[in-house]
Design a protein around this motif. Structure first.
Motif, short mmCIF file in Angstrom:
data_model
loop_
_atom_site.label_atom_id
_atom_site.label_comp_id
_atom_site.label_asym_id
_atom_site.label_seq_id
_atom_site.Cartn_x
_atom_site.Cartn_y
_atom_site.Cartn_z
N GLY A 1 0.83 -1.20 0.00
CA GLY A 1 0.00 0.00 0.00
C GLY A 1 0.86 1.23 0.00
N ALA A 2 0.22 2.39 0.12
CA ALA A 2 0.94 3.65 0.10
C ALA A 2 0.12 4.70 0.81
N ASP A 3 0.78 5.79 1.14
CA ASP A 3 0.06 6.93 1.70
C ASP A 3 -0.96 7.42 0.68
N VAL A 4 -2.15 7.77 1.16
CA VAL A 4 -3.23 8.11 0.24
C VAL A 4 -2.98 9.41 -0.51
N ARG A 5 -2.13 10.28 0.02
CA ARG A 5 -1.91 11.57 -0.61
C ARG A 5 -1.12 11.42 -1.91
N GLY A 6 -1.69 11.93 -2.97
CA GLY A 6 -1.00 11.96 -4.25
C GLY A 6 -1.14 10.71 -5.08
N ILE A 7 -1.90 9.71 -4.66
CA ILE A 7 -1.99 8.50 -5.47
C ILE A 7 -2.86 8.75 -6.70
N LEU A 8 -2.54 8.06 -7.78
CA LEU A 8 -3.30 8.12 -9.03
C LEU A 8 -3.94 6.74 -9.22
N ILE A 9 -5.26 6.68 -9.14
CA ILE A 9 -5.97 5.41 -9.17
C ILE A 9 -6.89 5.37 -10.38
N ARG A 10 -6.95 4.23 -11.03
CA ARG A 10 -7.86 4.06 -12.16
C ARG A 10 -9.30 4.23 -11.67
N SER A 11 -10.11 4.87 -12.46
CA SER A 11 -11.52 5.07 -12.08
C SER A 11 -12.25 3.74 -11.99
N SER A 12 -11.88 2.77 -12.84
CA SER A 12 -12.52 1.46 -12.76
C SER A 12 -12.16 0.76 -11.46
N ALA A 13 -10.90 0.89 -11.03
CA ALA A 13 -10.48 0.29 -9.76
C ALA A 13 -11.16 0.98 -8.58
N TRP A 14 -11.30 2.30 -8.71
CA TRP A 14 -12.00 3.04 -7.64
C TRP A 14 -13.43 2.53 -7.48
N SER A 15 -14.11 2.34 -8.57
CA SER A 15 -15.49 1.86 -8.51
C SER A 15 -15.55 0.43 -7.98
N ALA A 16 -14.63 -0.42 -8.44
CA ALA A 16 -14.64 -1.81 -8.00
C ALA A 16 -14.30 -1.95 -6.52
N LEU A 17 -13.39 -1.12 -6.05
CA LEU A 17 -12.97 -1.21 -4.66
C LEU A 17 -13.89 -0.45 -3.71
N GLY A 18 -14.76 0.39 -4.23
CA GLY A 18 -15.69 1.13 -3.39
C GLY A 18 -15.10 2.35 -2.72
N GLY A 19 -13.98 2.87 -3.23
CA GLY A 19 -13.40 4.09 -2.68
C GLY A 19 -12.69 3.86 -1.36
N LEU A 20 -12.49 4.94 -0.64
CA LEU A 20 -11.81 4.88 0.66
C LEU A 20 -12.78 4.47 1.75
N ASP A 21 -12.25 3.82 2.77
CA ASP A 21 -13.06 3.35 3.90
C ASP A 21 -13.10 4.46 4.95
N ALA A 22 -14.28 5.00 5.19
CA ALA A 22 -14.43 6.10 6.16
C ALA A 22 -14.24 5.63 7.60
N GLY A 23 -14.29 4.32 7.83
CA GLY A 23 -14.12 3.82 9.19
C GLY A 23 -12.71 3.85 9.70
N LEU A 24 -11.76 4.26 8.86
CA LEU A 24 -10.35 4.26 9.26
C LEU A 24 -9.93 5.52 9.99
#
Length: 963
Positions: free
Chosen positions: A173-196
């Motif tokens: 994994g990596a620090d969330v700041r500055g990451i470039l994520i595919r939009s398809s991966a974002w949709s498949a993974l459901g975005g960031l987990d707010a419970g963290l």
């Protein structure tokens, strides 16, 4: 291929630096990108009108407003929703670039990220190298992994950027700041987990990507500067508030991920262990000297314990992701190789540089090579020569000495709240000194009284050892350290206390140098603060008269920490008094409730009005010379017909050097030690004229030796400062002469005390195993409810009555609840009535009344020698009255006095009530918990030893040391 990149910039004014400053730089950095972003959506979480103006003037495609409490995960979800709703099929974004107001990418950052994402179709997202905002040669983050138990581990956090990690690409994994994520991966993974709670969001996203069969890659050439002051990622721990927030977020993230990742059958077990783990981590934090983490740990545990809904959503998101891709594409087995092993973690954390950058090198202790061991060995020889017969004694007696309880259980029972072993039915808190006695007796559990004998033999070498270590805080010179240890061991107060039989005087003299050793560095580390808090509680328990002086010292330390060190270390200094307050609070509350607050200054243990100086000008002059007795520390008995006017002058060299200390280069240390000397002398001057306890009908003044020990500590420290820093190199020979005069004066003062045992002038003796006759001691050893009323004729024709439970009076069983009482209680009146009726022939049923109270024996003890005519008359009259009672059986005349036994079976001693038992449990729990916390803080660890090696051993040249 990410033909279209949509940047998501979340802005929330959340730090000390104005958000506008960081936002302008971030927006400018976006405009300067070699490969420009195709669209920019800004999410404003709160903020003022100035922020809105900056955003409106930027090249943002759209602006979303949200409440100030919106998390980064929620803000990115809003941004994606807003951006997706405004896009057509022809302008649909292929990748999202996650940014915050304090993430300023370098001009080629996006171009390198896009290139890496294009070249690796199996990569879900790529992450840049995060560097410090104001110093781009330091890496903030470059990849994140986790341990087997879910702890997040930065792979390069805090390292200098020398390209050593640039070849490392595949990460968990990596620090969330500055990451470039595919939009398809974002949709498949459901975005960031707010419970963290804002921590480990990039790590969690990478884990879910791995489980979905994708990869996470680093792009070291893409550099993004971060200030740690925005809404994304953990804040830089620049302030205590930020450190607590970071600890809280990290722990919430770890617990949340543990519950989300756990197999379904074990989720309930993990949930049940959340609070026990918080307790365990509390202990670990104390051992690691990080008590500031404890509130955040418990807050995180509480959030995780009640946060069932976020866990359920996280598990549902994880299950849906894996179901969509199939279990064959991603599994936990593929995640395992990317975890950080225990060996790797230990190698990363085991950085033990000999000297910190810009720090100092701590010198070697040189205990053996510098003569400290030889000093202790010589002190052992002196002690054995001075007290040869003690090696064969099982119990010490004489003066204020009494046996200790016969078992360890009885020792600790005497230290607990409840029924006391003295008095008709005395219930209340134990003196804190009883706990000190219990600790001492527990060191020799099969014969606790023997521990006191061993302490007497080891007192001089222990004092030399403590004085030597205390001197290491003042000087680096081995000769001066040896001088400090020798003069402290030969102090008149210690030797007088040894010969007179004053256990409190001996113990406090042994503890004070260690209190100075630990307390002088309490502002630097929690280990020092923890050890000093235990020692301070022990000193105040043994010599309560030192409380005013030590409180003044403590307040002065806090003021200096606030003024000179900008408040750093104040929390540690505040902790110093917490154990003392907790241990003294029950006794203080009882004393104040009974209107005998002055009794809190009384010497604990056996009240004994032994020889000491008078409360007049001559007596105080002797105190100023460090001599606590009117016999000039024994010289008047050694030279009964010779001149002794010169004896007080033996302390003059030490006093002059102490007075010179504030004039040296180390004037701050010299002044502080001179203040300590003045406080000690002031305590001794006041104590000698104050009597707050009573031994039968005799008022007992407070022992001034405790104050003199404190004064001797300050004067000796000041003298060492003068000898170490007050002489120019060209007149260094004067140091040898002055040190020789100080040592000669101490040795000369000590001669009478060291020879008192051999000359037969010492008060200590081979003490009895019990203060009661052997017949009573035998029964009371097995049954603590055996009661004995001790009647002692007084010189004024009165009779003193004392009721003892068990086989003997003991040091730990003594209580200031009785010795400092100035008004009679119902129990006192009942005991006085029993005593009066027993020695009066008229009262016929008094023996039955005695039996109903649980008293089985009557001891008519001899009065204090020489026996007066009035006391003899009272004793004979009492003997006649007791012998004529049919309900008493005379046991005989013993070494302790004449003994009678009650014919009728005595009733059992009334048991403690439920309320008393409950109170005892709560007090015991609070005191044990406080002591446990202090002990955990005091235990050294590898980290504290490394930190100690980076600070100077000496304290005093500058208070800024150890910052």
């Amino acid at each position: 291929m990410p033909a279209r990149v949509h940047a998501l910039l979340v802005v929330r004014p959340d730090g000390r630096t104005p958000a506008a400053f960081h936002l302008r730089r971030t927006l400018a950095a976006l405009d300067e990108q070699v490969r420009p972003v195709d669209a920019l959506t800004v999410v404003l979480c709160g903020g003022d009108a100035h922020l809105h103006e900056i955003v409106e003037a930027s090249s943002a495609t759209s602006v979303v407003t949200a409440p100030a409490s919106t998390s980064y995960a929620a803000a990115t979800a809003l941004a994606v929703e807003q951006a997706s709703s405004g896009e057509t099929d022809g302008s649909k974004s292929d990748a999202w670039w996650l940014l915050a107001q304090d993430t300023a990418p370098e001009p080629d950052a996006l171009a390198q990220l896009v290139g890496a994402l294009e070249l690796s179709p199996s990569v879900a997202f790529v992450a840049p190298k995060l560097v410090r905002w104001d110093d781009r040669v330091e890496i903030v983050s470059l990849g994140v992994s986790m341990t087997r138990f879910g702890r997040a581990v930065g792979l390069a956090d805090g390292e200098l950027d020398q390209g050593q990690h640039d070849a490392h690409e595949d990460v968990l994994g990596a620090d969330v700041r500055g990451i470039l994520i595919r939009s398809s991966a974002w949709s498949a993974l459901g975005g960031l987990d707010a419970g963290l709670a804002g921590a480990d969001e990039g790590l969690d996203l990478g884990v879910r990507a791995r489980l979905a069969g994708a990869r996470v890659s680093l792009v070291a050439g893409a550099r993004v500067a971060v200030a740690g002051d925005g809404v994304a990622g953990l804040p830089l721990p620049l302030t205590p508030q930020r450190r607590r927030r970071a600890v809280y977020a990290e722990r919430v993230g770890q617990l949340h991920r543990r519950l989300v990742y756990a197999p379904a059958p074990t989720v309930a077990l993990h949930w049940l262990t959340v609070l026990p783990l918080a307790l365990w981590r509390t202990i670990v934090d104390l051992v690691r000297k990080q008590p500031g983490r404890i509130p955040s740990e418990w807050a995180a545990a509480a959030v995780a314990f009640v946060g069932i809904a976020p866990v359920w959503r996280g598990r549902r998101r994880l299950t849906r992701t894996r179901a969509e891709v199939g279990a064959d594409r991603g599994s936990w087995a593929q995640v395992a190789p990317l975890r950080t092993t225990r060996t790797e973690l230990r190698e990363r954390l085991d950085d033990d540089p000999e000297v910190a950058l810009g720090g100092v090198r701590r010198s070697e202790l040189r205990f053996f090579s510098g003569g400290g061991a030889w000093l202790v060995l010589a002190a052992i020889v002196v002690s054995v020569a001075a007290f040869p017969a003690l090696l064969a004694w099982p119990v010490l007696g004489g003066g204020a000495l009494q046996p200790l309880a016969t078992t360890v259980g009885q020792l600790w029972n005497d230290a607990a709240y409840g029924q006391r072993v003295l008095g008709l039915d005395t219930i209340g808190p134990a003196d804190p000194f009883s706990a000190v006695v219990a600790i001492l007796g527990s060191l020799w559990p099969w014969a606790p009284s023997r521990a006191l004998v061993l302490l007497w033999i080891a007192a001089v070498p222990l004092a030399a050892l403590g004085g030597w270590f205390a001197a290491t805080r003042v000087t680096e010179r081995s000769s001066l350290r040896m001088l400090g240890g020798a003069v402290w061991a030969l102090s008149p107060t210690l030797l007088v206390a040894l010969t007179q039989g004053r256990p409190t005087g001996v113990i406090v003299h042994l503890l004070l140098p260690w209190l100075f050793f630990a307390g002088s560095v309490a502002h630097r580390s929690w280990a020092g603060a923890g050890a000093a808090s235990i020692l301070l509680a022990s000193v105040l328990a043994t010599a309560p008269s030192l409380a005013p002086a030590l409180v003044v010292v403590w307040i002065g330390m806090i003021v200096l920490a606030v003024v000179i060190r900008a408040g750093r270390g104040v929390t540690r200094l505040i902790w110093l008094v917490v154990p003392s307050i907790v241990f003294a609070a029950p006794l203080a509350w009882n004393a104040i409730s009974d209107a005998r607050a002055w009794g809190l200054l009384a010497d604990p243990g056996v009240p004994w009005a032994g020889p000491q100086v008078a409360a007049d000008a001559a007596g105080r002059a002797l105190l100023a010379a460090g001599i606590p007795t009117s016999d000039l520390a024994g010289w008047t008995t050694l030279l009964p017909d010779g001149p002794t006017w010169w004896v007080p002058l033996l302390s003059v060299p030490l006093a002059l050097l102490a007075l010179i200390a504030p004039l040296t280069q180390r004037w701050a240390a010299g002044t502080a030690l001179l203040v300590v000397t003045a406080l000690g002398l002031g305590t001794a001057f006041a104590a000698v004229g104050v009597a707050v306890s009573f031994a039968q009908a005799t008022a007992v003044a407070v022992w001034p030796g405790a104050g003199l020990s404190l004064a001797w500590l300050g004067a000796l420290g000041g003298a060492l400062v003068s000898l170490d820093a007050g002489l120019a190199p060209r007149v260094a020979f004067v140091r040898t002469i002055a040190a020789a005069l100080v040592l000669a004066g101490a040795v000369t003062l000590a001669i009478p005390a060291l020879t008192a045992f051999t000359r037969g002038t010492a008060t200590i003796a081979n003490g009895p195993a019990s203060t009661l006759p052997a017949f009573v001691a035998a029964e009371g050893r097995e049954d603590l409810d055996v009661g004995t009323i001790v009647l002692t004729p007084q010189p004024d024709e009165g009779v003193a009555a004392q009721i003892v439970w068990g086989g003997s009076e003991t040091i730990g069983g003594q209580t200031t609840l009785l010795s400092t009482r100035t008004q009679t209680s119902p129990q006192d009146e009942a005991a006085a009535a029993l005593a009066a009726d027993l020695v009066t022939p008229s009262a016929d049923d008094i023996v039955a009344e005695l039996a109903r109270h649980g008293v089985s024996f009557i001891l008519l003890a001899p009065s204090t020698a020489p026996e007066s005519d009035a006391a003899r008359t009272t004793r004979l009259s009492a003997t006649t009255a007791l012998s004529q009672r049919d309900t008493l059986v005379i046991v005989g005349d013993t070494a302790k006095g004449e003994l009678w036994r009650v014919v009728d079976d005595a009733a059992d001693r009334p048991a403690e009530s439920a309320s008393v038992t409950a109170t005892a449990r709560w007090i015991g729990f609070a005191q044990l918990a406080t002591f446990g916390v202090a002990l955990l803080l005091a235990v050294p660890t590898a980290a504290t030893r490394r930190a100690a090696r980076r600070t100077p051993r000496i304290v005093g040249p500058h208070w800024q040391e150890g910052r």
